[in-house]
Scaffold this active site. Structure first.
Site, PDB file in Angstrom:
ATOM      1  N   HIS D 149      49.075  67.002 -77.715  1.00  0.00           N
ATOM      2  CA  HIS D 149      49.055  68.114 -77.010  1.00  0.00           C
ATOM      3  C   HIS D 149      48.214  68.432 -75.949  1.00  0.00           C
ATOM      4  O   HIS D 149      47.333  69.345 -75.833  1.00  0.00           O
ATOM      5  CB  HIS D 149      48.931  69.540 -78.212  1.00  0.00           C
ATOM      6  N   SER D 272      48.972  60.714 -46.962  1.00  0.00           N
ATOM      7  CA  SER D 272      49.023  62.051 -46.442  1.00  0.00           C
ATOM      8  C   SER D 272      48.497  61.883 -45.056  1.00  0.00           C
ATOM      9  O   SER D 272      47.742  61.122 -44.312  1.00  0.00           O
ATOM     10  CB  SER D 272      47.742  63.081 -47.009  1.00  0.00           C
TER      11      SER D 272
END
Lengths: 451, 451, 451, 451
Positions: D149, D272
């Site tokens: 979780h 980028s």
């Protein structure tokens, strides 16, 4: 997305919109608009703007070098920027792409492509609506069986059937128009969407770029926002569902057993390599196939919305695949819908004879209502149901069975029964509804083209 | 759709909307409105209207008998009609359901349910927007790493992140409002949608029923039209995608490794049966699960549009399953979103320390742009990329590496560099965007509640 | 998942399998098996095993307290563990759930439920295959039009049509059997699946639990593994696609215009509230609806596989929703398929008259092949296509048109033509294929029940 | 399906399999095999077989003429048949395509393509398994946080994580092998699948064609059967789900905040255009994108199964689009998975330091179990939970908090506690499981290549 039926429909021009060359040019268009906007606002030197804009023509770019750079750098835009800078040359080449991140360029450029796609689809839809309007007119007074759950229910006219198609198409058009301003927006917020690189000038630069490109401007220019694209795919999928259903309907009505309509088939078209008599509903089948293909893109578009953090290229790629695919498929589908509606062959004789297949049972509601006025709806339902069962199992005429039932002839004489079981008397407002729908279709077509 | 976390969120009331008893009452409401409208227009005797309306209360109906009738007749409405007629009694019982087909009643009644559902969802969304607005305000000035493709990119504030959520939610709200008039319409066209049973009075009856029920009126009341329902499911799925993405984002930011936020956890909540220390992002996980569940209903809703002929119960059932499911799930999801946004724990210290994890690399764009002004964007990109690589591989501070590079210190002195690598100087317009979004959120919440 | 047609089909027992009480008992069964296994292997005291197993009966548990604990703790299992420990009491209560994590219990218990579901589905499928086998036999020699792309193509027998259904169903059965061992496995690896809590005894404990429960044992007992569940949903979706297609086919063949078969309708069933004559293909429509509903669960099941790290409850919930839903829906669908196939009404006269609708065109392939032997396949295709077109457009008999064409009568005399255009002579091996399929169906049914 | 990252991965050869030229050749291959089989069995003249086979080479065919014929006739195969007949010439040209229907040729030919695709995918999967095996070995003893979780749960080793991947991949391989014989089958049943044109020779002809092509033979050669293709897409979608999840996992572990692994990045790759420091998980993102794309094809493949009557080209086209798309995408995805697993950079130091982020809380289960042996599991859970909460909220060390609690130090002394909170002591059988999985992976790779 080539189909062997492509020769049967006019070409929409959609494939070109998404050709590599046109995409490169759109990237350049956005770089040009950015440079001009920044020059105008004093973010970069005044002369840099026109210098960059002048160079930003795909014919001035060495695309081979760009493609090679893509392979080497594994970057979707950087090689183009480098090449554009080279073409611009000193002293302005360094101002290319100033303050922008890759996605600002690629997404805004893709949106320009979607504007073209949106325009094409609107035009196609206008043509479809015109054809549907004419078809609804042709179907006025053409009485046929209305069918529910596959079973003959009550009479309608073919015009009414067309009206139900038009009504859906009009709402899809409305949705396409409503999403226009959400979809066609420029995004120039920089690396994370905060205008960090452009600072206080950011919103003005974005607004100027948007104005130059004829787009709106994103209030939050975050790269993680993609709901507008998912919405476009959803609306195209709804349009595709209607179109696919129309295709399926004509497919059914065109079977030998129904025989009420036929997809137009130009001479030369071959149905089967082994069954020389066959004429297949190819365009309708295409509509059904394409419906499934477009609908299958919706989950992809919805997953594409779930960016992590401030951007996730995996999601952008999902969105791009879904939107591009949906536009290409929708154009193919609408081209077919237009051809089919415009040329649909109608067989009113067969419609009429099919209507008689149940020996009058199709008017059971009318009999029940006439009877119900005196003996009550509930009892009348039972009486008529008994007669219908008898007629069905004995193969006798519904009117005859009714005439023999004392519960009936106590209230209706033979002449009244004969009149009641005439299907042509029971199409309700089919034609009024059809007429209104045809009018709305034509009006909407005019407006859609004008938009 | 019970979840073990239900005790942690307020109950929306959505489940009741779709309870069998409420559904039966809505059927009766439509039968009552139909009778009143027909009485008013002289289609049935004047006194029959009030008589039927008075009887059309679920507490006057023997539901056991109705359920038993359903089993025997395999019909979803007929047993209720029979029972309602019985309760009305002579002489007006026979006018129950006059001129209507089953789907006129069930669909119009279901639309009444959807009106309630739509109202609940708007209210929930208003609460969510209020909570999001407050959260955006709390996040003003809270500098953190903006991340793209999972990698730290440039700084943002937490307020900006929230703004991107708000922006999407506002568009979803807009879509929900746009679809309102398409969705909430009465359908009273009879067996095939042609008003055959009511004839010339048909449109007036439908309009009167609609007015009494507070709905719009379908221009083509065809039973085969379901695009409005599919649209509702699509919009809820888009809302679910955004909500699921917010849940996933908080799930990530709540990991020990990020540690920037935490889902509110009331005392008493247990994370794990075997790991006593665990605190799990249960509500966020629910949001992710529900997102997938709602999205999975879209294909079903789209298939539900593809009626054959004038109606196909198989499609109506698909539509019904999709719409009902989507409403129930959306309410559960929004309840969780509201609780999470309203109580989200923020850790600005951890945000700040995470921002420093890259030793200043997160400001590389700022350095490049500063440098680019003198040496050009292209060259600056290379210089800064070299420095970034060196910093990354040697583990040294970005500022130090930059300061040593002659291509840098020729243009920027140490003080300038130090200033440039301060992330807090590079959040751009994060807070302005956040502030605007918060204002828009609050304003929209007010309007949504007022609608 | 109640449907108004439920009264028409036998109840499969599937709903019970997933009732809350049965689920709680399965949780207890796994806790019991774990305790017994651990006691047997000396992991916990020898007497603790039987003590826990004896207490692990749902009737000894205070379920109200457990449900309340769930609300308070927001934990799906811990309240049951606490309650079970309380019932066991001192000194063994503390050994309940030793070394296990919640998902070990819930997943293994859910797998026990799936074993029941798998068994029910196999039994239903066996019944379906028996019915299909009988139907194929009934359809031997029953000549009808084979149709491709919706158009009459060449003759077949109804038995052949059934054979194509059987063939698919047999492969689905095979798939269900192949996945059995992958699906029905116990998972007892503890918090992250590494057997950290049980250490070296771990694999033995898991194997013993599995043996006691009649399951297999996972080689890597990771909580993030869910492909076996997704596979089950995929296979049920494939089965649903076939079943839905059979439903759609019968729906079509049952229209008034085809009229070749009819879904069995018991007396008392009402078709329409306003059209007393209607008999609707309700069970076939259900099959179509359910097909769409099950298929819509596949994306959910596939998303459920994408756990992050060592487990993600959001994914587990997706999987659970998908698998449970698919089992419930599949049982409802197969119940309808069995009833429909077992009671399908066949109308060989109508099949024969439909076959004549094209005036012999349906035999065009046979004519072409006969002719092709002398003039070549290519030329024969053209000759026969010309004749077919003429026959179609003039409405004349195919045989007559052929007889007049010199390219034909040069090679075939009138008697030969008459023989060629008799559809009954051209069903190929329809009946042999049908007979073989029926045999295979019956054999597989026996084996499926025995499994 | 070009991606800008294509330069980073080896080319699988899949795109060629589906090139138009290869597809035309496969059509010809099937026509050749058919002619040879029919000649061998005396259905057509003995010399016609070799004559046709010799002509059936794409280099002898005028493809321009064929494409033009397709446009004119709107038929996918007839123009090729005409052209092939022309090339064969008199006297044997007329025997081309004898007794076959179009779909017999196209589908059997497509199956030949799928055989190649299946082979490529098996080889890729073998390479992936080898890489995964090596990775599991590299991860032995590399202790890291197990997370459930999203929260740190208990320690594992990186090898164990890899084992959970391998385990899934092995089952997908098994599924691919199981479906082999169902998928790769020839279909030669003629127009409706009844062998009407070939009659009693039909099954022998089909068997001979199948043998010549190295395929199996369909027991019911109906054109409406497509479950085998849907199954292939489903299995590829399951494989894609696992692969996408692996991509997403590495994406997460590669964030700066986790920093435990990194996708290999060759020099030259640019992250980028505006952030020079960025290194993006491009290949992992591709895996995530492709996962969504492949999964989106499943609904299409399932809809493609729902043929009406004896064949429906709309369904065949859906199936074709789904299967072709899935193969192309799967090859792209596996190429990326192989590169990423083979070159994955691991950072055991960072794994270790992350493990300490919770100050020892990650060992809470171990403490609870040790304590539980004397005070019972239930009480121990509470005691440890209290300590964990205190440690978390005060920021103190877990061991210290434990040592101060009288409920703890009554049973465990300081040394015992220190030992218990050492994560390295609590990886259970992680490495044994990893070792076994690696062995299984390597063994399966060898077998898969040999198949």
């Amino acid at each position: 997305m080539t189909r062997f039926t492509d020769g049967r429909v006019p070409y929409s021009g959609m494939a070109e919109v998404f050709s590599p060359e046109r995409r490169w040019q759109r990237y350049l268009d956005v770089e040009a608009a950015l440079a001009m906007a920044e020059a105008e606002l004093g973010v970069i030197p005044e002369e840099a703007g026109p210098a960059i804009a002048a160079a930003a023509r795909v014919e001035r770019i060495d695309l081979v070098r760009v493609e090679q750079g893509t392979t080497e750098s594994s970057h979707p835009l950087m090689p183009l920027i480098v090449e554009l800078s080279r073409v611009v040359g000193e002293p302005h080449g360094g101002w290319v792409h100033w303050g922008a991140t890759t996605q600002n360029i690629t997404q805004t450029a893709d949106v320009l492509g979607l504007r073209e796609a949106h325009r094409i689809l609107l035009d196609q839809l206008a043509d479809v609506l015109d054809a549907a309007g004419t078809l609804a007119d042709r179907g006025l007074g053409m009485v046929m069986a209305g069918r529910t759950h596959g079973q003959q229910a009550v009479p309608i006219t073919f015009g009414f059937k067309t009206a139900a198609w038009i009504d859906q198409l009009l709402r899809h058009l409305q949705r396409l128009e409503e999403l226009h301003d959400r979809l066609l927006v420029a995004m120039m917020g920089g690396a994370a969407g905060t205008f960090a690189s452009l600072g206080i000038d950011g919103p003005a630069v974005q607004a100027a770029v948007a104005r130059r490109l004829g787009l709106g401007s994103m209030p939050v220019p975050a790269r993680s926002i993609a709901d507008q694209f998912a919405e476009f795919v959803c609306v195209l999928a709804m349009l595709a569902s209607s179109t696919g259903a129309i295709g399926a309907e004509i497919f059914t009505l065109m079977t030998v057993e129904f025989g009420e309509v036929a997809e137009p088939a130009p001479p030369g078209v071959i149905g089967s390599s082994t069954m020389p008599h066959k004429q297949n509903p190819q365009l309708c089948q295409d509509m059904v196939t394409i419906s499934a293909q477009i609908r299958a893109l919706v989950p992809l578009a919805l997953e594409g919305m779930a960016h992590g953090h401030e951007a996730d290229g995996a999601r952008t790629e999902m969105t791009d695949a879904a939107v591009t695919g949906a536009c290409l498929l929708a154009a193919d589908q609408l081209a077919r819908l237009q051809v089919v509606l415009a040329g649909l062959e109608l067989d009113p004789d067969r419609m009429r004879s099919n209507l008689m297949l149940t020996g009058g049972l199709i008017t059971s509601e009318a009999v029940m209502l006439a009877l119900g006025k005196t003996i009550g709806r509930q009892v009348a339902h039972e009486v008529v149901r008994d007669a219908a069962q008898t007629a069905r199992f004995t193969g006798r005429d519904f009117a005859d069975v009714l005439a023999e039932d004392p519960r009936v002839h106590a209230h209706l004489d033979a002449a009244a029964i004969v009149k009641l079981v005439d299907p042509h008397a029971h199409t309700g407002l089919s034609d009024q509804i059809a007429h209104d729908a045809a009018e709305r279709a034509r009006k909407a077509a005019v407006e859609a083209r004008r938009r």
